[in-house]
Enzyme design. Structure first.
Site, PDB file in Angstrom:
ATOM      1  N   GLU A 112     -27.262  30.705  10.278  1.00  0.00           N
ATOM      2  CA  GLU A 112     -26.960  29.998  11.531  1.00  0.00           C
ATOM      3  C   GLU A 112     -28.016  30.355  12.566  1.00  0.00           C
ATOM      4  OE1 GLU A 112     -22.834  30.424  12.712  1.00  0.00           O
ATOM      5  OE2 GLU A 112     -22.174  30.222  10.651  1.00  0.00           O
ATOM      6  N   HIS A 241     -20.909  25.109  22.259  1.00  0.00           N
ATOM      7  CA  HIS A 241     -21.433  24.876  20.907  1.00  0.00           C
ATOM      8  C   HIS A 241     -22.195  23.561  20.934  1.00  0.00           C
ATOM      9  CE1 HIS A 241     -21.800  24.519  16.609  1.00  0.00           C
ATOM     10  NE2 HIS A 241     -21.264  25.712  16.455  1.00  0.00           N
ATOM     11  N   ARG A 287     -28.106  29.432  20.391  1.00  0.00           N
ATOM     12  CA  ARG A 287     -27.220  28.340  20.782  1.00  0.00           C
ATOM     13  C   ARG A 287     -27.416  27.827  22.209  1.00  0.00           C
ATOM     14  NH1 ARG A 287     -21.416  29.673  18.344  1.00  0.00           N
ATOM     15  NH2 ARG A 287     -22.293  29.334  16.290  1.00  0.00           N
ATOM     16  N   HIS A 348     -16.968  26.568  23.856  1.00  0.00           N
ATOM     17  CA  HIS A 348     -16.670  27.142  22.546  1.00  0.00           C
ATOM     18  C   HIS A 348     -16.226  28.599  22.600  1.00  0.00           C
ATOM     19  CE1 HIS A 348     -16.986  27.496  18.216  1.00  0.00           C
ATOM     20  NE2 HIS A 348     -17.891  28.450  18.310  1.00  0.00           N
ATOM     21  N   ARG A 383     -23.929  34.934  22.746  1.00  0.00           N
ATOM     22  CA  ARG A 383     -23.516  35.503  21.454  1.00  0.00           C
ATOM     23  C   ARG A 383     -24.323  34.931  20.292  1.00  0.00           C
ATOM     24  NH1 ARG A 383     -19.280  33.578  17.572  1.00  0.00           N
ATOM     25  NH2 ARG A 383     -19.419  31.732  18.867  1.00  0.00           N
TER      26      ARG A 383
HETATM   27  P1  FAD Z   1      -7.735  34.296  18.626  1.00  0.00           P
HETATM   28  O1  FAD Z   1      -8.025  34.121  17.210  1.00  0.00           O
HETATM   29  O2  FAD Z   1      -7.964  33.143  19.519  1.00  0.00           O
HETATM   30  O3  FAD Z   1      -6.219  34.748  18.756  1.00  0.00           O
HETATM   31  C1  FAD Z   1      -5.598  34.853  20.011  1.00  0.00           C
HETATM   32  C2  FAD Z   1      -4.117  34.988  19.793  1.00  0.00           C
HETATM   33  O4  FAD Z   1      -3.460  35.306  21.003  1.00  0.00           O
HETATM   34  C3  FAD Z   1      -3.443  33.726  19.294  1.00  0.00           C
HETATM   35  O5  FAD Z   1      -2.506  34.100  18.322  1.00  0.00           O
HETATM   36  C4  FAD Z   1      -2.738  33.182  20.527  1.00  0.00           C
HETATM   37  O6  FAD Z   1      -1.628  32.366  20.251  1.00  0.00           O
HETATM   38  C5  FAD Z   1      -2.330  34.478  21.182  1.00  0.00           C
HETATM   39  N1  FAD Z   1      -2.050  34.405  22.613  1.00  0.00           N
HETATM   40  C6  FAD Z   1      -2.806  33.875  23.595  1.00  0.00           C
HETATM   41  N2  FAD Z   1      -2.201  34.057  24.777  1.00  0.00           N
HETATM   42  C7  FAD Z   1      -1.042  34.717  24.537  1.00  0.00           C
HETATM   43  C8  FAD Z   1       0.013  35.184  25.345  1.00  0.00           C
HETATM   44  N3  FAD Z   1       0.041  35.002  26.669  1.00  0.00           N
HETATM   45  N4  FAD Z   1       1.044  35.809  24.753  1.00  0.00           N
HETATM   46  C9  FAD Z   1       1.079  35.992  23.400  1.00  0.00           C
HETATM   47  N5  FAD Z   1       0.109  35.559  22.587  1.00  0.00           N
HETATM   48  C10 FAD Z   1      -0.950  34.948  23.160  1.00  0.00           C
HETATM   49  N6  FAD Z   1     -16.651  33.016  15.258  1.00  0.00           N
HETATM   50  C11 FAD Z   1     -17.342  33.549  14.222  1.00  0.00           C
HETATM   51  O7  FAD Z   1     -17.691  34.734  14.242  1.00  0.00           O
HETATM   52  N7  FAD Z   1     -17.642  32.773  13.146  1.00  0.00           N
HETATM   53  C12 FAD Z   1     -17.279  31.460  13.059  1.00  0.00           C
HETATM   54  O8  FAD Z   1     -17.541  30.808  12.072  1.00  0.00           O
HETATM   55  C13 FAD Z   1     -16.578  30.890  14.152  1.00  0.00           C
HETATM   56  N8  FAD Z   1     -16.221  29.577  14.140  1.00  0.00           N
HETATM   57  C14 FAD Z   1     -15.448  29.095  15.146  1.00  0.00           C
HETATM   58  C15 FAD Z   1     -15.001  27.786  15.080  1.00  0.00           C
HETATM   59  C16 FAD Z   1     -14.158  27.291  16.056  1.00  0.00           C
HETATM   60  C17 FAD Z   1     -13.680  25.871  15.981  1.00  0.00           C
HETATM   61  C18 FAD Z   1     -13.759  28.123  17.124  1.00  0.00           C
HETATM   62  C19 FAD Z   1     -12.840  27.622  18.181  1.00  0.00           C
HETATM   63  C20 FAD Z   1     -14.231  29.425  17.220  1.00  0.00           C
HETATM   64  C21 FAD Z   1     -15.075  29.916  16.235  1.00  0.00           C
HETATM   65  N9  FAD Z   1     -15.547  31.229  16.284  1.00  0.00           N
HETATM   66  C22 FAD Z   1     -16.260  31.736  15.237  1.00  0.00           C
HETATM   67  C23 FAD Z   1     -15.086  32.147  17.320  1.00  0.00           C
HETATM   68  C24 FAD Z   1     -13.953  33.004  16.730  1.00  0.00           C
HETATM   69  O9  FAD Z   1     -13.138  32.192  15.933  1.00  0.00           O
HETATM   70  C25 FAD Z   1     -13.118  33.652  17.796  1.00  0.00           C
HETATM   71  O10 FAD Z   1     -13.914  34.267  18.753  1.00  0.00           O
HETATM   72  C26 FAD Z   1     -12.209  34.702  17.184  1.00  0.00           C
HETATM   73  O11 FAD Z   1     -11.457  34.126  16.147  1.00  0.00           O
HETATM   74  C27 FAD Z   1     -11.301  35.280  18.235  1.00  0.00           C
HETATM   75  O12 FAD Z   1     -10.340  36.063  17.613  1.00  0.00           O
HETATM   76  P2  FAD Z   1      -9.239  36.748  18.507  1.00  0.00           P
HETATM   77  O13 FAD Z   1      -8.317  37.453  17.576  1.00  0.00           O
HETATM   78  O14 FAD Z   1      -9.874  37.521  19.579  1.00  0.00           O
HETATM   79  O15 FAD Z   1      -8.501  35.530  19.240  1.00  0.00           O
HETATM   80  C1  SIN Z   2     -19.989  27.598  13.603  1.00  0.00           C
HETATM   81  O1  SIN Z   2     -19.565  27.575  12.457  1.00  0.00           O
HETATM   82  O2  SIN Z   2     -20.943  26.922  14.011  1.00  0.00           O
HETATM   83  C2  SIN Z   2     -19.331  28.504  14.577  1.00  0.00           C
HETATM   84  C3  SIN Z   2     -19.857  29.845  14.416  1.00  0.00           C
HETATM   85  C4  SIN Z   2     -19.561  30.668  15.623  1.00  0.00           C
HETATM   86  O3  SIN Z   2     -19.018  30.192  16.611  1.00  0.00           O
HETATM   87  O4  SIN Z   2     -19.919  31.855  15.573  1.00  0.00           O
END
Ligand code: FAD
Ligand code: SIN
Length: 532
Positions: A112, A241, A287, A348, A383
């Site tokens: 990437e 993104h 990015r 994103h 990032r």
């Molecule tokens: P999240 O996975 O967002 O989890 C947050 C949790 O908190 C959820 O369960 C939500 O319901 C809960 N929550 C929120 N507010 C409250 C509240 N008030 N009370 C209780 N629960 C709450 N990153 C990569 O490294 N590689 C990738 O390939 C990649 N692809 C991506 C593709 C997409 C479409 C998106 C949107 C993001 C992508 N990212 C990627 C970024 C990455 O997915 C996220 O940064 C990462 O998953 C965040 O994880 P997290 O556990 O911090 O939060």
């Molecule tokens: C992607 O697959 O392009 C998302 C990867 C990322 O947000 O780190």
């Protein structure tokens, strides 16, 4: 209800934190505001960046991360996160995640933007879904974990706060003692007491009109922490993104950067590949560069979207590597092996957040944060792709070790925590008002706090946000809490923090680009906000 640790959020960060804490015998509660798998994690496509190949090494991953971060990465944090990666990948595999393999049996590594090597482990283009499922299976079967779905964290309970309600203590230092949560099924507020609280509530993308994030990404954890006087940093660094699928609706399905990693080319409306004019790495430049290039081409031509040409990727390979993306394209009548895919940038990822150290500790005793909600210093001003899943899993593990130590060593006095008081409230009969305010906020953020900023636009946003804040505060204290109201209040708070930080940064750096200060200042600095 008493716990050793309460974790808010069930994405990769919250779930892995909870599993480690529970494995060490801590009585652990997870609250999550929708079904367990509704998280940004569940939608992650490209994969998780980690040095696992013999032709790669830690120094290259460190350098790529620092280069993308535009002078603001904390080098110690970068080194530790990168070095901890392989052990955490083994944890993920132990929970049953099988990363995609090549036909010769080696793990398939994607590429990437900004990566000098192939180092992204993935499960087809549904990496997050596979990780989320494996973690949820482990959590749901764990005797030390009380998993509460449809339970929305409202606010932290701190000593400082309960002293206002008449609680007396000899403790001088403030600390967190629990969490108020809203049970969205039974419509009641619950009081959870805990020695430690972990915020793993993810990002803020849903504050923008066009985003790749699902509805849960409303910045709740950051808003709660800020209200409790905790430091937040670098909130202006919003990653857009470059390639989300363009449709006439507000929805923005992600077309993974990994598609460009396999050779797809960005084209303007005349079919010209334009990225060579902007960066030597072309489509695989960092990015911020690619998103700004697309924004600039679209502004020049007035087009609503540009094109991603993936016709050079053999159709069998596309189908095998990107089945989910293929299905999304087919739903709108696009065959990526023959047609160009219409793409636009979309909000994103948040690089800023709650300031933490390398043990996921925030500036408030007993309060931890990890995952997208936190700002560790890994990402700096921008990032590197696929570093966020890595950061989340590494920091959750480190934080959990600290919580385990903390709950054994700290002899914390028991505190009487007051129940939530609804006061003089009534049921809301103005839900339409909430929906309109949300639309207004999301539009203002998109129009005025986007990829290219100016002081004037930021000030316009600030005026609108302040008006919305006044309205919603009035509403908040006079109506019964409900999820939409909690979220809107938080999103307005977050929007205000983003704009405040953006106005403070009088330079263009990484993801913050302003026409009024187009150059970088010579001394890289963080923007820190803390409620007085
Ligand atoms: P999240 O996975 O967002 O989890 C947050 C949790 O908190 C959820 O369960 C939500 O319901 C809960 N929550 C929120 N507010 C409250 C509240 N008030 N009370 C209780 N629960 C709450 N990153 C990569 O490294 N590689 C990738 O390939 C990649 N692809 C991506 C593709 C997409 C479409 C998106 C949107 C993001 C992508 N990212 C990627 C970024 C990455 O997915 C996220 O940064 C990462 O998953 C965040 O994880 P997290 O556990 O911090 O939060
Ligand atoms: C992607 O697959 O392009 C998302 C990867 C990322 O947000 O780190």
């Amino acid at each position: 209800m008493d716990f050793d640790v309460v974790v808010a959020g069930s994405g990769i960060a919250g779930l892995s934190f909870a599993i480690d804490a529970a494995e060490a015998g801590l009585k652990t509660c997870i609250v999550t505001k929708k079904g367990g798998d509704e998280s940004n994690t569940n939608y992650a496509q490209g994969g998780i960046a980690c040095v696992t190949s013999e032709s790669d090494d830690f120094e290259r991953h460190i350098e790529d991360t620092m280069t993308a971060g535009a002078g603001l990465c904390d080098s110690e944090v970068v080194r530790e996160v990168v070095k901890d990666g392989p052990a955490r990948i083994e944890d993920i595999q132990r929970l049953g995640v099988e990363f995609s393999k090549l036909s010769d049996g080696r793990v398939s590594l994607g590429k990437e933007g900004g990566h000098s090597k192939r180092r992204i482990l993935h499960v087809e283009d549904m990496t997050g879904r596979a990780i989320e499922k494996a973690y949820l299976d482990a959590v749901r079967n764990h005797p030390n974990i009380d998993m509460r779905e449809h339970s929305v964290a409202i606010d932290l309970i701190t000593l400082r706060k309960i002293k206002k309600f008449g609680y007396t203590t000899d403790e001088v230092e403030d600390r967190v003692v629990g969490l108020y949560t809203y049970d969205d099924i039974n419509n009641k507020v619950e009081t959870l007491r805990a020695k430690a609280v972990v915020l793993a509530t993810g990002g803020i993308g849903y504050s923008y009109q066009y985003t790749t994030n699902p509805e849960i990404a409303t910045g709740d954890g950051i808003a709660m922490a800020y209200r409790a006087g905790v430091e937040v940093r670098n909130m202006e660094f919003i990653q857009f993104h470059p390639t989300a699928l363009f449709t006439n609706s507000d929805e923005r399905f992600l077309i993974s950067e990994a598609v460009r990693g396999e050779g797809a080319v960005l084209r303007d409306h005349r079919g010209q590949a334009f990225m060579k004019k902007y960066h030597p790495l072309k489509e695989l430049a960092p990015r911020d560069v690619v998103a700004r290039a697309i924004d600039s081409v679209m502004k020049k031509t007035g087009d609503q979207h540009l094109w991603l040409d993936s016709t050079g990727i053999p159709s069998e390979k596309f189908k095998e590597r990107f089945p989910n993306i293929l299905a999304a394209c087919e739903r709108i009548g696009v065959n990526p092996s023959q047609d160009w895919i219409p793409v636009v940038p979309a909000a994103h990822y948040l690089c800023g957040g709650i300031r933490t150290n390398l043990d996921a500790e925030t500036t408030l005793k007993g309060l931890f944060a990890c995952g997208e909600v936190a700002c560790t210093g890994l990402h700096g001003g921008n990032r590197l792709a696929s570093n966020s899943l890595l950061e989340a899993v590494v920091m959750a593990h480190r934080g959990a070790q600290r919580v385990i130590e903390f709950s054994k060593s700290e002899n914390l006095p028991t505190v009487e925590v007051p129940e939530w008081v609804d006061g003089n409230v009534q049921d809301s009969d103005e839900r339409g008002v909430l929906a309109h305010s949300l639309d207004e906020l999301k539009r203002a953020m998109w129009d005025y706090v986007g990829i290219v900023r100016t002081t004037k636009r930021l000030e316009r946003a600030r005026t609108r946000i302040q008006n919305l804040a006044r309205e919603i505060n009035d509403y908040y204290w006079n109506f019964k809490v409900e999820t939409k109201l909690i979220e809107l209040r938080n999103m307005i708070q977050i929007a205000d923090l983003i704009v405040q930080s953006a106005l403070q940064r009088r330079e263009s750096r990484g993801l913050h680009y302003t026409l009024d200060y187009p150059s970088e200042m010579s001394d890289p600095h963080d923007t820190i906000l803390r409620r007085g």
